[in-house]
Structure formats: structure tokens, C-alpha cells
Design a protein around this motif. Structure first.
Motif, PDB file in Angstrom:
ATOM      1  N   GLY A   6       0.814  -1.204   0.000  1.00  0.00           N
ATOM      2  CA  GLY A   6       0.000   0.000   0.000  1.00  0.00           C
ATOM      3  C   GLY A   6       0.844   1.248   0.000  1.00  0.00           C
ATOM      4  N   THR A  60      -5.676  -4.487  10.335  1.00  0.00           N
ATOM      5  CA  THR A  60      -5.799  -3.033  10.427  1.00  0.00           C
ATOM      6  C   THR A  60      -4.445  -2.406  10.131  1.00  0.00           C
ATOM      7  OG1 THR A  60      -7.489  -3.300  12.144  1.00  0.00           O
ATOM      8  CG2 THR A  60      -6.514  -1.113  11.912  1.00  0.00           C
ATOM      9  N   GLN A  67      -5.940   5.219  11.451  1.00  0.00           N
ATOM     10  CA  GLN A  67      -6.246   4.017  10.685  1.00  0.00           C
ATOM     11  C   GLN A  67      -6.317   4.381   9.205  1.00  0.00           C
ATOM     12  OE1 GLN A  67      -9.399   1.345  12.082  1.00  0.00           O
ATOM     13  NE2 GLN A  67     -10.105   1.230   9.973  1.00  0.00           N
ATOM     14  N   VAL A  68      -5.526   3.688   8.391  1.00  0.00           N
ATOM     15  CA  VAL A  68      -5.462   3.961   6.955  1.00  0.00           C
ATOM     16  C   VAL A  68      -6.377   3.006   6.191  1.00  0.00           C
ATOM     17  CG1 VAL A  68      -3.928   4.033   4.941  1.00  0.00           C
ATOM     18  CG2 VAL A  68      -3.107   4.845   7.149  1.00  0.00           C
ATOM     19  N   LYS A  69      -6.428   1.738   6.649  1.00  0.00           N
ATOM     20  CA  LYS A  69      -7.216   0.739   5.944  1.00  0.00           C
ATOM     21  C   LYS A  69      -7.523  -0.425   6.878  1.00  0.00           C
ATOM     22  CE  LYS A  69      -7.455  -1.090   1.345  1.00  0.00           C
ATOM     23  NZ  LYS A  69      -6.826  -1.150   0.049  1.00  0.00           N
ATOM     24  N   LYS A  70      -8.662  -1.092   6.631  1.00  0.00           N
ATOM     25  CA  LYS A  70      -9.021  -2.292   7.381  1.00  0.00           C
ATOM     26  C   LYS A  70      -9.414  -3.362   6.358  1.00  0.00           C
ATOM     27  CE  LYS A  70     -10.945  -2.260  11.497  1.00  0.00           C
ATOM     28  NZ  LYS A  70     -11.877  -2.161  12.610  1.00  0.00           N
ATOM     29  N   LEU A  71      -8.864  -4.553   6.535  1.00  0.00           N
ATOM     30  CA  LEU A  71      -9.133  -5.657   5.619  1.00  0.00           C
ATOM     31  C   LEU A  71      -9.645  -6.866   6.406  1.00  0.00           C
ATOM     32  CD1 LEU A  71      -5.606  -5.537   3.940  1.00  0.00           C
ATOM     33  CD2 LEU A  71      -7.677  -4.581   2.949  1.00  0.00           C
TER      34      LEU A  71
END
Length: 76
Positions: A6, A60, A67-71
Motif C-alpha cells: 500500500g 488493520t 487508521q489507513v485501511k481495514k481488511l
């Protein structure tokens, strides 16, 4: 081997700061990794063992406390 890649949002990027990747497993355990960035880009590779607990894993990705992204990752 699985890979998460990312880019840190440009407005947050600061040289020398690391991305925090937190993986929460179905049994409630949490693993945290600090990943260096190169010009805002990051890459994290991990291996899923043959005896991994089936279920949903929450990944996370945070940078400098945000927080930039959660998968979600599911092992069946």
C-alpha cells in the motif's frame, strides 16, 4: 506467502515513520508488526501456516496513529 502492499496518504507521510499492521485472529490473539516505508510505499509478506485457525482475520493498517485501511481475510 501472502503480501500486503500500500501507500501512505501523501498528507500523512513523514520520512522515517513506520506503518503499523495489526492482525487479529478468530481466537482473539493479536499480532502487531511495524513496517518501514519507502517514499510512502510499504510491503508486508507473511506465511499462513498449515495449522492456522480457520475463520476471519481482521487486518488493520495504521500510520502515525490514524487508521489507513481495514481488511478482512478468511481462512476456511
Amino acid at each position: 506467502l501472502e503480501k500486503i502492499t500500500g501507500m501512505v496518504p501523501t498528507n500523512l507521510y513523514k520520512k522515517g515513520q513506520k506503518v503499523i499492521i495489526m492482525i487479529s485472529s478468530p481466537d482473539g490473539k493479536t499480532q502487531t508488526e511495524q513496517i518501514p516505508t519507502t517514499k510512502g510505499k510499504f510491503e508486508y509478506s507473511f506465511k499462513i501456516s498449515d495449522n492456522a485457525i480457520p475463520g476471519k482475520y481482521e487486518i488493520t493498517i495504521s500510520y502515525m496513529g490514524k487508521q489507513v485501511k481495514k481488511l478482512l481475510y478468511e481462512i476456511k
